[in-house]
Scaffold this active site. Structure first.
Site, PDB file in Angstrom:
ATOM      1  N   GLY A  12      41.739  38.388  42.980  1.00  0.00           N
ATOM      2  CA  GLY A  12      41.060  39.405  43.840  1.00  0.00           C
ATOM      3  C   GLY A  12      40.633  38.963  45.180  1.00  0.00           C
ATOM      4  N   GLY A 110      40.892  31.953  43.668  1.00  0.00           N
ATOM      5  CA  GLY A 110      39.759  31.520  42.779  1.00  0.00           C
ATOM      6  C   GLY A 110      40.242  30.560  41.510  1.00  0.00           C
ATOM      7  N   GLY A 111      39.512  30.617  40.506  1.00  0.00           N
ATOM      8  CA  GLY A 111      39.768  29.738  39.399  1.00  0.00           C
ATOM      9  C   GLY A 111      41.267  30.042  38.809  1.00  0.00           C
ATOM     10  N   ASP A 135      32.787  35.233  43.738  1.00  0.00           N
ATOM     11  CA  ASP A 135      31.956  34.719  42.365  1.00  0.00           C
ATOM     12  C   ASP A 135      31.418  33.563  42.534  1.00  0.00           C
ATOM     13  OD1 ASP A 135      33.000  37.111  41.336  1.00  0.00           O
ATOM     14  OD2 ASP A 135      34.629  36.104  40.249  1.00  0.00           O
ATOM     15  N   GLY A 178      30.479  39.227  39.695  1.00  0.00           N
ATOM     16  CA  GLY A 178      30.673  37.727  39.568  1.00  0.00           C
ATOM     17  C   GLY A 178      31.361  37.307  38.266  1.00  0.00           C
ATOM     18  N   HIS A 179      31.924  38.050  37.594  1.00  0.00           N
ATOM     19  CA  HIS A 179      32.825  37.807  36.428  1.00  0.00           C
ATOM     20  C   HIS A 179      31.915  37.251  35.464  1.00  0.00           C
ATOM     21  CE1 HIS A 179      36.959  36.057  34.696  1.00  0.00           C
ATOM     22  NE2 HIS A 179      36.543  37.365  34.146  1.00  0.00           N
ATOM     23  N   GLN A 297      31.445  45.132  47.258  1.00  0.00           N
ATOM     24  CA  GLN A 297      31.038  43.698  47.609  1.00  0.00           C
ATOM     25  C   GLN A 297      32.338  42.673  47.992  1.00  0.00           C
ATOM     26  OE1 GLN A 297      28.142  42.688  43.726  1.00  0.00           O
ATOM     27  NE2 GLN A 297      29.697  44.038  43.271  1.00  0.00           N
TER      28      GLN A 297
END
Ligand code: F6P
Length: 371
Positions: A12, A110-111, A135, A178-179, A297
């Site tokens: 994202g 991200g992750g 997040d 924020g997942h 956001q």
């Protein structure tokens, strides 16, 4: 010998991505005399060899821009949808890396991106990653870029919801991204003075939330703001999840499928938010509304803090490339940056510890956390 850098953004989008691309690129071109080429739309663009030349002209005037000039996608090298099928395209990606004569591939993500990056590292590629996501859930880094901007947007939203909730004597449940981590809802909830903050790390009891709101009414406060992380779950859902996990753990094959699903964005969040709002309306007798902040956001210009963070991680990344230090994520540590091995990051999620100082502060100012 001139070094050749490839760069892509994956997962994202997040405010600060352009600032990071600029940081890597300007340091590479101006300071170290390296060359840099962008790949469009994440790992898909690398697989399809869709490139974008990065030079002084297009690295200029992007510091303050939201999104990513390279485009992004959630595609994974080893599970790429191609022609209606999901195919392992890792070898094609490895081939394109070599065909472009790259010395290193920089992956901003991200992750999920950290895991994909490690897979490519294990295939022999030189990889460096930067931690981005609103997040703030990437392990081994103090913070990720994008978080500060989203925190500001969510806090501003809570501020604005206060006056309308107050005027109408309503409960407003505001759903915050924020997942599976509660950093954004907790941070914005504290900064915006939410009366209730619900995060995935603390499963909530709806009766506890309702009682906190009723207690406010008894004290003459006839409105309440509930900051609800999109991944927040009730205590009952938590128990069901634990039971399901136990069952799946018994079967290793199913477990690996679950790991894939955990990377995927959730589509059911809004339903849970609507359900909670209805329950609160019934239990308190107060009219209730919901606000889903969603992709607002992630949009718009990055905050000063995110531009600064992305620039310092981006330039630190190029310094590591100059030293030939690969297979790492450039983590934020204090005012500086630290190279952390991808093996130490991939597959881990940084959630909010139950004894985190933010949690304690929220409790001390009287915020209900649903437990
Ligand atoms: O990981 C960032 C994030 O914005 C999460 O907070 C959210 O759950 C998800 O991405 C939404 O993903 P998408 O943009 O694919 O709908």
């Amino acid at each position: 010998m001139t070094k050749y850098i490839g760069i892509l953004t994956s997962g994202g989008d997040s405010p600060g991505l352009n600032a990071a691309i600029r940081g890597v690129g300007k340091a590479a071109l101006n300071h170290y005399g390296m060359q840099i080429i962008g790949f469009r739309d994440g790992f898909r663009g690398l697989m399809e060899n869709r490139t974008m030349a990065l030079d002084a002209s297009n690295l200029s005037d992007i510091l303050t821009r939201g999104g990513t000039l390279l485009g992004t996608s959630r595609d994974k090298p080893h599970r790429m949808p191609v022609g209606g099928k999901v195919v392992d395209m890792t070898d094609v990606i490895v081939g394109n890396y070599h065909d472009n004569h790259l010395d290193v591939l920089v992956c901003l993500g991200g992750g999920g991106t950290q895991k994909n990056a490690l897979r490519l590292k294990d295939k022999g590629l030189n990889i460096i990653t930067l931690p981005k996501t609103i997040d703030n859930d990437v392990a081994m880094t103090d913070i990720t870029f994008g978080f500060d901007t989203a925190l500001g947007i969510a806090t501003d939203a809570i501020d604005r919801l206060h006056s309308t909730a107050h005027s109408h004597h309503r409960i407003i449940v505001v759903e915050i991204m924020g997942h599976r981590a509660g950093w954004l809802a907790l941070g914005a909830g504290i900064a915006g003075g939410a009366d209730v903050i619900l995060i995935p790390e603390i499963p909530y009891a709806v009766e506890s939330v309702a009682e906190a709101i009723r207690e406010r009414s008894r004290r003459g406060k006839t409105f309440s703001i509930v900051a609800m992380a999109e991944g927040a779950i009730s205590q009952q859902e938590h128990e069901e999840l634990q039971a399901a996990k136990k069952e799946k753990l018994a079967n290793k094959a199913k477990e690996s499928k679950k790991a894939e699903a955990e990377d995927a964005p959730e589509t059911q969040y809004a339903e849970k938010t609507v359900r909670l709002a209805k329950q609160l309306e019934l239990l308190t007798g107060l009219e209730t509304r919901i606000t889903i902040l969603g992709h607002l956001q992630r949009g718009g210009i990055p905050s000063a803090a995110d531009r600064l963070l992305a620039t310092r991680l981006g330039t630190a990344c190029t310094e590591l490339i100059n030293q030939g230090h690969y297979g790492v994520m450039v983590a934020a540590r204090g005012d500086g940056a630290k190279a952390v091995k991808l093996e130490e990051v991939a597959g881990k999620v940084k959630t909010v510890p139950p004894d985190h100082p933010w949690i304690l502060s929220a409790r001390h100012v009287g915020t209900n956390l649903g437990d």
